[in-house]
Write a protein that holds these residues in place. Structure first.
Motif, PDB file in Angstrom:
ATOM      1  N   UNK A   1       0.864  -1.175   0.000  1.00  0.00           N
ATOM      2  CA  UNK A   1       0.000   0.000   0.000  1.00  0.00           C
ATOM      3  C   UNK A   1       0.906   1.233   0.000  1.00  0.00           C
ATOM      4  N   UNK A   2       0.724   2.143  -0.956  1.00  0.00           N
ATOM      5  CA  UNK A   2       1.577   3.329  -0.998  1.00  0.00           C
ATOM      6  C   UNK A   2       1.507   4.090   0.328  1.00  0.00           C
ATOM      7  N   UNK A   3       2.587   4.776   0.665  1.00  0.00           N
ATOM      8  CA  UNK A   3       2.597   5.671   1.819  1.00  0.00           C
ATOM      9  C   UNK A   3       2.888   4.957   3.139  1.00  0.00           C
ATOM     10  N   UNK A   4       2.804   3.635   3.192  1.00  0.00           N
ATOM     11  CA  UNK A   4       3.086   2.942   4.454  1.00  0.00           C
ATOM     12  C   UNK A   4       4.600   2.923   4.667  1.00  0.00           C
TER      13      UNK A   4
END
Lengths: 260, 227
Positions: free
Chosen positions: B98-101
């Motif tokens: 998941x992007x941003x994690x």
């Protein structure tokens, strides 16, 4: 191995059998059945008109199906009285709309939107309600100093996060989501996916999520159901359905997407 | 720990005239605890297909894949999910997150899913990232912007975070420099020493010779390609 055994012997939280909804001669959805287990995320995909939204609204009690059964924790939801049904919708169940304006009260402050749902399940202490609301705004990354602002002053992504806080504050066990990342910018979508993924894991939520975005289900859903013309054409593990689709329609759907 | 019997697979391409392509027949192999088995065979022979079937990512046409008490071929999706959480790890060639994690969370996530307390999960994740020479200043960032080699190391850290009894490794040393390659080979040796059953694809011959106890040539399982 105890973890394996727990996963295998647990009873389904939601059990759906033969769900059918017709609009005159036209089929909304037909003979849909599945089991959803505690902590599981089920994705439902298909093009517009595939019946996925009809199915979700029947499941969530917004429409009454013509045939079929919906068992929640073993109880026959379609046989519930109006009062029992309303209690379910306010407590154990939650529904996140695609458009936050459909799930929020736009004329009420952010804190009020969250507190209102708590009051609906019996909370009365103002200070405690405000404290819980502030805590939940923080969990969805809305600064505490925005608690008295109305959602109309928020961006689309913030409104969607507020809707999620309003829905989850009462500790539901089952959450229905209709295209929760639809209409948001890609960077805002990523932030929301991160948030949803963490909440699902930490709270052990069971989720039914309807979307047309295969990248979203790849990241969020454990299992996937593919619908076409009101019927389920394929279901299985999300990555298996996307990487080794069996049905002609799923193969077309997957091959039509740029890099999922 | 991993036992494959008479495994077969074909792809049916419904949108290309319904053509059916048999890709595997009569596959069999066994990996005991503490053992590492390497899959060999030329490109396209079905090494990755076999690994994907073991992970439940591809459906098998017939046969059985027993991992502990579960037969992946006939298991329910939730049984496979539970198997992947607790028993069967997988280090793929590509990191999908998941992007941003933040990287630290990406690596700790398999442990958090198992209910390990967050502090313990993050400590273990930090140990692995440090061993794999991912600079601490990057731990708070999402790995989506990292270089190929860095992403591969994050993927390895994630795959080794939990002590899985069975592990699938797809080219774990590809795109790594000598120092990091050595770290990964030590991780594999440690996993074997604690009794993990490992099935892997290693194009790196030196790595293969060092960690694999046996090799299985998948060409013998490929219809029309039997050597």
């Amino acid at each position: 191995m105890t973890l394996m055994q727990n996963a295998i012997t647990a009873a389904p939280l939601l059990s759906v059998q033969g769900l059918t909804k017709r609009y005159g001669a036209r089929i909304g959805c037909m003979g849909v059945g599945f089991d959803l287990y505690p902590g599981e995320v089920l994705g439902i995909v298909g093009e517009s008109g595939s019946g996925k939204s009809t199915l979700l609204s029947c499941l969530a009690g917004h429409q009454r199906p013509d045939e079929g059964r919906i068992l929640f924790d073993g109880a026959d939801v379609l046989a519930f009285s109006e009062a029992e049904r309303r209690r379910l919708l306010r407590g154990d169940w939650a529904y996140v709309h695609q458009n936050p304006r459909d799930g929020l009260r736009m004329g009420v402050s952010a804190g009020g939107n969250v507190g209102e749902r708590l009051m609906a399940v019996g909370a009365r202490n103002y200070a405690a309600i405000r404290e819980t609301a502030t805590d939940w705004l923080g969990r969805v990354e809305i600064a505490a100093d925005r608690i008295d602002d109305r959602p109309s002053a928020f961006s689309g992504g913030m409104q969607q996060r507020l809707q999620i806080a309003r829905n989850l504050v009462t500790g539901p066990r089952l959450v229905f989501m209709d295209e929760p990342t639809g209409g948001l910018d890609v960077s805002v979508q990523a932030r929301l996916l991160d948030l949803l993924g963490g909440l699902v894991r930490d709270l052990g939520l069971s989720v039914v999520i309807v979307t047309h975005d295969l990248a979203v289900v790849r990241l969020l859903a454990d299992r996937l159901m593919v619908m076409k013309s009101g019927r389920v054409v394929e279901c299985g593990l999300t990555d298996q359905v996307l990487d080794d689709p069996q049905h002609a329609y799923t193969q077309l759907l997957v091959s039509s997407v740029l890099q999922v | 720990m991993i036992e494959i019997r008479n495994l077969s697979k074909s792809f049916t391409l419904h949108n290309q005239g319904g053509v059916a392509i048999p890709v595997m027949a009569g596959a069999h192999l066994r990996v005991a605890g503490g053992e590492c088995v390497g899959l060999v065979g030329r490109s396209g022979a079905g090494k990755s297909t076999l690994m994907r079937m073991v992970y439940g990512n591809y459906l098998a046409g017939g046969g059985s894949i027993r991992i502990g008490e579960i037969d992946v071929v006939t298991a329910e999706p939730r049984q496979i999910l539970a198997l992947r959480r607790a028993v069967l790890g997988h280090v793929s060639q590509f990191l999908r997150v998941v992007p941003r994690v933040p990287t630290l969370e990406v690596v700790a996530e398999p442990l958090l899913r198992l209910g390990v307390p967050p502090e313990a999960a993050r400590t273990r994740a930090a140990d692995l990232l440090a061993r794999l020479n991912i600079p601490e200043r990057l731990w708070r960032l999402s790995p989506t912007t990292f270089s190929g080699g860095e992403q591969q190391r994050v993927n390895i850290a994630r795959g080794f975070a939990h002590d899985y009894p069975a592990l699938l490794l797809d080219e774990p040393t590809a795109s790594l420099d000598a120092q990091n390659r050595e770290v990964v080979l030590r991780l594999i040796e440690e996993a074997k020493a604690r009794g993990a059953a490992i099935l892997g694809i290693f194009h790196d011959e030196g790595a293969r010779d060092r960690v694999c106890d046996r090799l299985v040539d998948v060409t013998g399982f490929t219809p029309g390609m039997a050597a």
